[in-house]
Design a protein around this motif. Sequence first.
Motif, mmCIF file in Angstrom:
data_model
loop_
_atom_site.group_PDB
_atom_site.id
_atom_site.type_symbol
_atom_site.label_atom_id
_atom_site.label_comp_id
_atom_site.label_asym_id
_atom_site.label_seq_id
_atom_site.Cartn_x
_atom_site.Cartn_y
_atom_site.Cartn_z
ATOM 1 N N GLY A 66 0.802 -1.187 0.105
ATOM 2 C CA GLY A 66 -0.068 0.052 0.055
ATOM 3 C C GLY A 66 0.774 1.314 0.031
ATOM 4 N N GLU A 67 1.863 1.306 1.012
ATOM 5 C CA GLU A 67 2.840 2.403 0.929
ATOM 6 C C GLU A 67 3.428 2.626 -0.576
ATOM 7 O OE1 GLU A 67 5.683 2.034 3.778
ATOM 8 O OE2 GLU A 67 4.021 2.202 5.394
ATOM 9 N N MET A 68 4.042 1.415 -1.116
ATOM 10 C CA MET A 68 4.601 1.504 -2.490
ATOM 11 C C MET A 68 3.697 2.086 -3.600
ATOM 12 S SD MET A 68 7.793 0.921 -2.164
ATOM 13 C CE MET A 68 8.068 0.329 -3.824
ATOM 14 N N ALA A 69 2.295 1.784 -3.556
ATOM 15 C CA ALA A 69 1.335 2.065 -4.476
ATOM 16 C C ALA A 69 0.849 3.576 -4.360
ATOM 17 C CB ALA A 69 0.151 1.351 -4.292
ATOM 18 N N ALA A 70 1.231 4.210 -2.942
ATOM 19 C CA ALA A 70 0.849 5.581 -2.756
ATOM 20 C C ALA A 70 2.006 6.577 -3.264
ATOM 21 C CB ALA A 70 0.645 5.731 -1.269
#
Length: 77
Positions: A66-70
Amino acid sequence: MSKLDRPVPEAGEEIHIPGGSMHPLLLTVGITMTLVGVTVSPRFLTIPGVILTVVIIVQWIREARGEMAALPSHTDH
């Protein structure tokens, strides 16, 4: 400046640093429970330790994805 010089990124470019997390501590507890359970009491410590370990690994991976996608994409390279 020659034609071979690469462009320099802008000053003040934002650097992503992930926040604090309880995942490493809880993963350590799960693995320790599993290892102690294998040597002492397989039923009472091993099973909860394995469950805790798997749950924490899954949560940690989901959070990291999720952090990488953000993060903003850098497709201009």
